[in-house]
Design a protein around this motif. Sequence first.
Motif, mmCIF file in Angstrom:
data_model
loop_
_atom_site.group_PDB
_atom_site.id
_atom_site.type_symbol
_atom_site.label_atom_id
_atom_site.label_comp_id
_atom_site.label_asym_id
_atom_site.label_seq_id
_atom_site.Cartn_x
_atom_site.Cartn_y
_atom_site.Cartn_z
ATOM 1 N N LEU A 1 107.637 86.718 15.990
ATOM 2 C CA LEU A 1 106.903 85.723 16.784
ATOM 3 C C LEU A 1 107.221 84.312 16.298
ATOM 4 O O LEU A 1 107.327 83.388 17.112
ATOM 5 C CB LEU A 1 105.398 85.980 16.687
ATOM 6 N N PRO B 1 103.006 84.953 9.935
ATOM 7 C CA PRO B 1 103.207 86.198 9.192
ATOM 8 C C PRO B 1 104.158 87.123 9.954
ATOM 9 O O PRO B 1 104.908 87.876 9.334
ATOM 10 C CB PRO B 1 101.809 86.807 9.124
ATOM 11 N N ASN B 2 104.090 87.051 11.250
ATOM 12 C CA ASN B 2 105.018 87.828 12.084
ATOM 13 C C ASN B 2 106.265 86.982 12.325
ATOM 14 O O ASN B 2 106.267 86.040 13.112
ATOM 15 C CB ASN B 2 104.339 88.183 13.404
ATOM 16 N N ARG B 3 107.364 87.322 11.637
ATOM 17 C CA ARG B 3 108.568 86.503 11.720
ATOM 18 C C ARG B 3 109.215 86.548 13.092
ATOM 19 O O ARG B 3 109.888 85.602 13.518
ATOM 20 C CB ARG B 3 109.591 86.954 10.663
#
Lengths: 244, 244
Positions: free
Chosen positions: B159, B155-157
Motif C-alpha cells: 500500500l 506498515p503495509n509496504r
Amino acid sequence: MSSAWQEEVAAAARAGNRISDRFIVDQVRRAVLMQRLPPGTRLPEVTLGEVFGVSRSVVRKALTRLASEHVVDQRPNQVARVRAPSIEETRETFAARRLVEGEVAALLAGGLDTVTAARLEREIEREIEAHERGDEPARIEHSLAIHHLLADQSPNRVLGTMLTDLILRTSIVIALYKRPNLGTCYLKGDHPSLLAALRQGKDDAEGAREAIVAHLASLEALLDLGLREEETDLHSIFAGVATS
Amino acid sequence: MSSAWQEEVAAAARAGNRISDRFIVDQVRRAVLMQRLPPGTRLPEVTLGEVFGVSRSVVRKALTRLASEHVVDQRPNQVARVRAPSIEETRETFAARRLVEGEVAALLAGGLDTVTAARLEREIEREIEAHERGDEPARIEHSLAIHHLLADQSPNRVLGTMLTDLILRTSIVIALYKRPNLGTCYLKGDHPSLLAALRQGKDDAEGAREAIVAHLASLEALLDLGLREEETDLHSIFAGVATS
DNA sequence: TATATTATTTTTGTATACAGAATGCCCGCA
DNA sequence: TGCGGGCATTCTGTATACAAAAATAATATA
C-alpha cells in the motif's frame, strides 16, 4: 527454458505477428503464473533473445516492464530473476487487494449491466465444471477471468488498473505458497454468492464489499504462510553483534 | 528544453554521479511536477539524450519507466509526450488516493514512533511558515514531504508504494487543473488536525481515515474540474450520424 | 485557391559492438 | 582437506548504425 516456448514463438511467427516486447511480457507473465518458471529462475537477456528470436534491445524493454509489474527482479549488473515475494509481502498484497477489490465491488454493486452479469455467470459455471472434472488449470483460468472481469468493469479506471496488477501479484504468490498437499484453492460457493451480492440493489454496496473481503480472506487462509528460514532477518538477529 | 537542466547535469557530473536512467527519471518527474514541462510536451529521445549527455539507450529506459509511472505517454512509433490526464481520470485518481491513503492513515493511527511524529510536526510547521511568507514552491515541497512520510511509514509496504504513486499522480493533476486565480492550494489547519488524529489511540483509526479523506476531498474541490471541450467525446456526439 | 500526392526530414525500432561488472572456476598453498 | 587469490567466463551497461514508420514540407493539379 526453451521447452514449451518454441512452439508459441513459431505459432506467433506463423500468424504474422511481429514478436515485440509486449509478446515477451505476456509469455513470461503467463509462464510465471503457470509455474513453468519457478521463482528465482535466471532470465539472461541473450538467452531470452534466442528463445524469442529477437535481440537484447527488445528483451531489455520487456524485462523492465516485467519489473515494473513486480513479476521480475531487476537489479543493476545482475541477471534478472523471477521474483519470489516474501511471506510478509504476500500478506500485504492480499490486504491491498481486499481494500481495492472490495471498493470496486462496492462501486459495481447493483450497477452490473446484463451482458457483464451473464458473462460472470458463465465463467462461474465453467469454473464449477472444471473443478468437478478435476481440471485445475482450467479452473484457475476461469477463476481469474471472473476477477479480471470485475477489474475491467470498474467504473473507476484507476482502481481497475490497480486491481489488475494486484490480481496478478496474488496469483503468483498463491502458486508459490499453496500448501503442497492441497490439490486446489477452490472455495465452493464463494463466487456464486459474490455474484448474488453484486446483483443486490445499489443500497447494499457494503454487502458486495464484504463478500469480496471474506472470499479473499478465505483464499489467503488456504496458503501456507508460516515463517520460513528464508524469512528470518539476519540483520535483526545479529544486531549489535558485529563489531562493525 | 535545455534551459534549467544544463546546470543540474553539470552539477551531477561534477559530483561524480554517473548519469543513469534513474537520474533522468527523477529530473523529468520533478520538471513535470514543477510545471516546467507542461502536458503534451514532446520528449524526443535524441534531444533528451543530448541534454543529459547520454545515448538513446539510456533515455529509452528512462522513458519506459516514466510511462509505467503514468508521467509520460509512450505509444509505438510516436514521440513520448508528457501525459495530460483527463478530468475524469483526475477524479478517479483522487478517489483511489482517498481509499489508499485513508487505509494507510488508519493503519498508522496510534502507532507513530516519536521520531516520525516529530518529523511530521516539523514539516507541518515549515509548510505554515512557507505559506506565510508566500513561498509557494517551498510550501508544496513540505506538503508533499508530509504525505510521502505517511507512504514511507506505511506498515503495509504494498500500500505504501501504491500511495507514493498516487501522490505523484495527484500532484501532477493539481498542477494541471488548479484554478488560475487561486494562488495556492493551502488548506489551513488540515495537516495539523491530521497529525492530531494520527496521534489518537489505536482505537480511533477511523478518525485518522476520515481526516485524510476529508482533507483530500477539500483539495479536489479546489480544482477546476468542469468539463472542457477536450473532454467531449466526438464518438458519442456523432453516434449514428455517420453512414459508416 | 483548395486538395491530393510526393518528397524530405524527424523520430522511433532493432540489431550489434565493445567496455565494465559480477560470477564462478581453478590452482596454489597451508 | 580446506581456503584464498587470480584468471576466465558470463552477463549487463552503453553507444552506435541502419531500417522503417510518422510527421512535415513542397509541389503539382484541378
